[in-house]
Design a protein around this motif. Structure first.
Motif, PDB file in Angstrom:
ATOM      1  N   THR A 290       0.821  -1.211   0.000  1.00  0.00           N
ATOM      2  CA  THR A 290       0.000   0.000   0.000  1.00  0.00           C
ATOM      3  C   THR A 290       0.856   1.262   0.000  1.00  0.00           C
TER       4      THR A 290
ATOM      5  N   TRP B 154       1.399  -1.873  -6.018  1.00  0.00           N
ATOM      6  CA  TRP B 154       1.646  -0.429  -5.961  1.00  0.00           C
ATOM      7  C   TRP B 154       0.848   0.300  -7.024  1.00  0.00           C
TER       8      TRP B 154
ATOM      9  N   CYS C 215       1.193  11.864 -13.520  1.00  0.00           N
ATOM     10  CA  CYS C 215       1.132  10.649 -12.707  1.00  0.00           C
ATOM     11  C   CYS C 215       2.215   9.668 -13.162  1.00  0.00           C
TER      12      CYS C 215
ATOM     13  N   GLN D  63       2.164   4.622  -1.277  1.00  0.00           N
ATOM     14  CA  GLN D  63       1.631   5.683  -2.129  1.00  0.00           C
ATOM     15  C   GLN D  63       2.776   6.190  -3.005  1.00  0.00           C
ATOM     16  N   LEU D  64       2.712   5.924  -4.318  1.00  0.00           N
ATOM     17  CA  LEU D  64       3.765   6.332  -5.244  1.00  0.00           C
ATOM     18  C   LEU D  64       3.590   7.770  -5.705  1.00  0.00           C
ATOM     19  N   VAL D  65       2.352   8.215  -5.766  1.00  0.00           N
ATOM     20  CA  VAL D  65       2.044   9.568  -6.226  1.00  0.00           C
ATOM     21  C   VAL D  65       1.197  10.261  -5.173  1.00  0.00           C
ATOM     22  N   SER D  66       1.177  11.585  -5.222  1.00  0.00           N
ATOM     23  CA  SER D  66       0.484  12.328  -4.164  1.00  0.00           C
ATOM     24  C   SER D  66      -1.036  12.157  -4.218  1.00  0.00           C
TER      25      SER D  66
ATOM     26  N   TYR E 168      -2.882   0.265  -6.142  1.00  0.00           N
ATOM     27  CA  TYR E 168      -3.159   1.127  -4.984  1.00  0.00           C
ATOM     28  C   TYR E 168      -3.145   2.605  -5.369  1.00  0.00           C
ATOM     29  N   ASN E 169      -2.396   2.950  -6.391  1.00  0.00           N
ATOM     30  CA  ASN E 169      -2.255   4.347  -6.799  1.00  0.00           C
ATOM     31  C   ASN E 169      -3.200   4.735  -7.929  1.00  0.00           C
TER      32      ASN E 169
ATOM     33  N   MET F 115       5.254   8.265 -10.866  1.00  0.00           N
ATOM     34  CA  MET F 115       5.404   6.823 -10.636  1.00  0.00           C
ATOM     35  C   MET F 115       6.764   6.331 -11.110  1.00  0.00           C
TER      36      MET F 115
ATOM     37  N   LYS G 208      -4.190   9.736  -6.089  1.00  0.00           N
ATOM     38  CA  LYS G 208      -4.482   8.574  -6.920  1.00  0.00           C
ATOM     39  C   LYS G 208      -4.912   9.014  -8.312  1.00  0.00           C
TER      40      LYS G 208
END
Length: 174
Positions: free
Chosen positions: A36, A96, A52, A38-41, A99-100, A56, A43
């Protein structure tokens, strides 16, 4: 099947460690790498794919996992000692990505088997800018003026439009 290993030499000591425990290995998973992350601020909801994607890619590169989405890390043969490590990392990168993504977008790619397949599907769905979008960007550019804005704020808006237009018309690669 044995675990893949890496040999490190420290002066007179030689030590063998499993590939998935070697921090420089593409198969290494740091203890803080949860499914879980968070790769980006924010989603991705279908809007602003280029931003995005860039966020990523930076994060995946920093985690040594970019190759799972750009195709440079391919699945080894199932009989290879690296296969299980590859599969584990691929599944982590998939988690990942999912989740994003906004729930609706995540559902559309949920059953794809590799992170690369998900990435290609997202690029196919969202990685282009249509002519009406280009026209809108050009219109915004033509109408943009500094007004009472600080130079830095005005420049940021201007550069954002330029970057979006550059994305729409990428330079050819040979």
């Amino acid at each position: 099947m044995t675990s893949p290993t890496t040999t490190h030499s420290d002066q007179d000591n030689t030590r063998v460690i499993q590939t998935n425990q070697d921090p420089v290995s593409i198969y290494y998973i740091h203890p803080s790498d949860s499914s879980t992350n968070q790769l980006v601020s924010v989603k991705f909801n279908g809007d602003g794919f280029t931003k995005c994607k860039r966020s990523m890619m930076l994060t995946l590169f920093a985690k040594n996992k970019l190759g799972f989405v750009n195709g440079t890390i391919c699945a080894p043969d199932v009989s290879s000692p690296d296969y299980k490590a590859w599969e584990r990392c691929n599944d982590l990168v998939i988690s990942w990505l999912l989740y994003n993504l906004d729930d609706n977008i995540a559902r559309s790619v949920l059953f794809l088997k590799t992170a690369r397949a998900i990435w290609k599907d997202l690029e196919k769905q969202f990685g282009y800018i249509s002519m009406p979008q280009i026209s809108s960007l050009e219109h915004k550019l033509a109408e943009l003026n500094q007004g009472q804005q600080f130079v830095s704020d005005f420049y940021t808006k201007l550069k954002t439009i330029w970057d979006n237009l550059d994305d729409a018309y990428p330079l050819p690669t040979y």
